[in-house]
Motif scaffolding. Structure first.
Motif, PDB file in Angstrom:
ATOM      1  N   TYR A 181      42.487  88.327  51.557  1.00 11.49           N
ATOM      2  CA  TYR A 181      41.505  87.416  50.659  1.00 11.49           C
ATOM      3  C   TYR A 181      40.944  87.328  49.650  1.00 11.49           C
ATOM      4  N   ILE A 182      40.142  88.364  49.899  1.00 10.14           N
ATOM      5  CA  ILE A 182      38.584  88.784  49.155  1.00 10.14           C
ATOM      6  C   ILE A 182      39.560  89.902  47.618  1.00 10.14           C
ATOM      7  N   LEU A 183      40.190  90.679  48.301  1.00  6.10           N
ATOM      8  CA  LEU A 183      41.448  91.530  46.994  1.00  6.10           C
ATOM      9  C   LEU A 183      42.096  90.549  46.348  1.00  6.10           C
ATOM     10  N   LEU A 184      42.221  89.404  46.918  1.00  9.91           N
ATOM     11  CA  LEU A 184      43.139  88.566  45.362  1.00  9.91           C
ATOM     12  C   LEU A 184      42.092  87.664  44.676  1.00  9.91           C
ATOM     13  N   VAL A 185      40.961  87.857  45.644  1.00 13.46           N
ATOM     14  CA  VAL A 185      40.132  86.514  44.489  1.00 13.46           C
ATOM     15  C   VAL A 185      38.324  87.733  43.659  1.00 13.46           C
ATOM     16  N   SER A 186      39.456  89.291  44.415  1.00 11.54           N
ATOM     17  CA  SER A 186      38.069  89.632  43.412  1.00 11.54           C
ATOM     18  C   SER A 186      39.083  90.343  41.893  1.00 11.54           C
TER      19      SER A 186
END
Length: 337
Positions: A181-186
């Protein structure tokens, strides 16, 4: 307050913390909360945010374990208010030509005005909570039960009793989902700037704890990974969830309803997870030894995604945010080392 002892400069640990906002930073000290937002190339708007912590209502709310739950509630309340304030300042800084607005946008502006952002934030919060329940509570249990029923149809009862297997599986799935999730958001351009403000917040706190003057040059040289970060707290909670999951019945024989029931029980046990996680974060922030470095390591690794190296103009905002909340009496200093 200086931590100089016998003319030797010692590193101090402060209770001041903050969060990244939309084009800004919120800093919270023991007496004040300040929000600073970049509203122009050479303009930073700072405003004190009125906030009363639940911990001020009595000693009970400051007890170990209890203070962790209270702290999370306060964090959600404060972050929401600060985010709304930063969004309002950022939007007001953008000059919008009414002729370029669509008819629908004009209708929303006329009918809802300032309430529009509040409605959007409330809706986003509700959807976020629902999504979090599905992804981090229901889905891992559902996937485990599905895999077991497909691969071990004849001896499900033997596998079901392996609570350790299920708890580890669910914990690993949660961690993978969170990291993905945080990789996608980043990868989103707007979030990249938020992560830069997050990095600036950490670097500025480190600079202050090192008893150095708060200048762009001094802040720039500090690291952006802080042991008391919210990212570290989430990672610790996910790992603690594996241990707590060992004590939750599996209810596999109940099918889908068993999955829901197990998820509901884990939600009810969240206060324990939060309380223990908060105490561990406090220990990691206050002490630096082999034990705390092991505990902090997964969270510090995750911060490589949720923080980015900030530009000088972003560091300026973080400095503007922390300066007003630093108390003259040193009441923010937890310890010196």
């Amino acid at each position: 307050m200086s931590c100089n002892k016998d003319n030797i400069k010692a590193k101090k640990i402060t209770s001041i913390g903050g969060s990244a906002l939309i084009e800004g930073v919120m800093m919270r000290g023991p007496k004040k909360v300040n929000v600073s937002v970049r509203t122009g190339k050479d303009k930073i708007e700072s405003e004190e945010l009125e906030f009363k912590s639940l911990s001020q209502k009595g000693k009970f709310f400051r007890l170990p374990m209890i203070r962790g739950i209270v702290g999370m509630i306060d964090s959600f309340r404060l972050s929401y208010k600060a985010l709304m304030m930063s969004a309002d300042k950022a939007i007001n800084a953008i000059e919008t030509d009414e002729e370029e607005m669509s008819k629908f946008e004009k209708w929303l502006n006329d009918k809802l005005g300032e309430k529009f952002m509040g409605i959007i934030m409330t809706l986003a919060s509700v959807l976020g909570i629902a999504l979090a329940f599905v992804l981090f509570f229901w889905l891992p249990t559902f996937l485990y039960n599905l895999i077991i029923s497909i691969n071990f149809p004849d001896n499900v009862s033997d596998v079901v009793n392996a609570r350790l297997t299920q708890s580890i599986f669910e914990g690993v799935v949660k961690i993978i989902l969170f990291v993905c999730y945080i990789l996608l958001v980043s990868r989103m351009e707007d979030m990249k700037r938020v992560f830069m403000y997050h990095g600036a917040e950490h670097k500025t706190i480190f600079c202050y704890e090192a008893d150095e003057e708060l200048t762009v040059e001094n802040v720039r040289k500090h690291k952006r990974f802080h042991p008391r970060c919210g990212t570290s707290f989430i990672i610790i909670m996910l790992i603690l969830g594996i241990i707590i999951g060992l004590f939750v019945p599996q209810f596999t024989v109940l099918g889908v309803w068993g999955t829901v029931l197990r998820s509901a029980i884990k939600i009810l046990l969240l206060p324990i997870t939060i309380g223990v996680g908060y105490e561990l974060i406090k220990i990691c922030g206050k002490h630096d030894n082999k034990f705390t470095r092991i505990i902090a390591a997964p969270g510090l690794w995750a911060q490589r995604i949720t923080t980015r190296e900030p530009s000088d103009d972003i560091i300026e905002v973080a400095i503007a945010a922390i300066t007003p909340v630093i108390p003259d009496d040193g009441s923010d200093i937890i310890s010196c080392k």
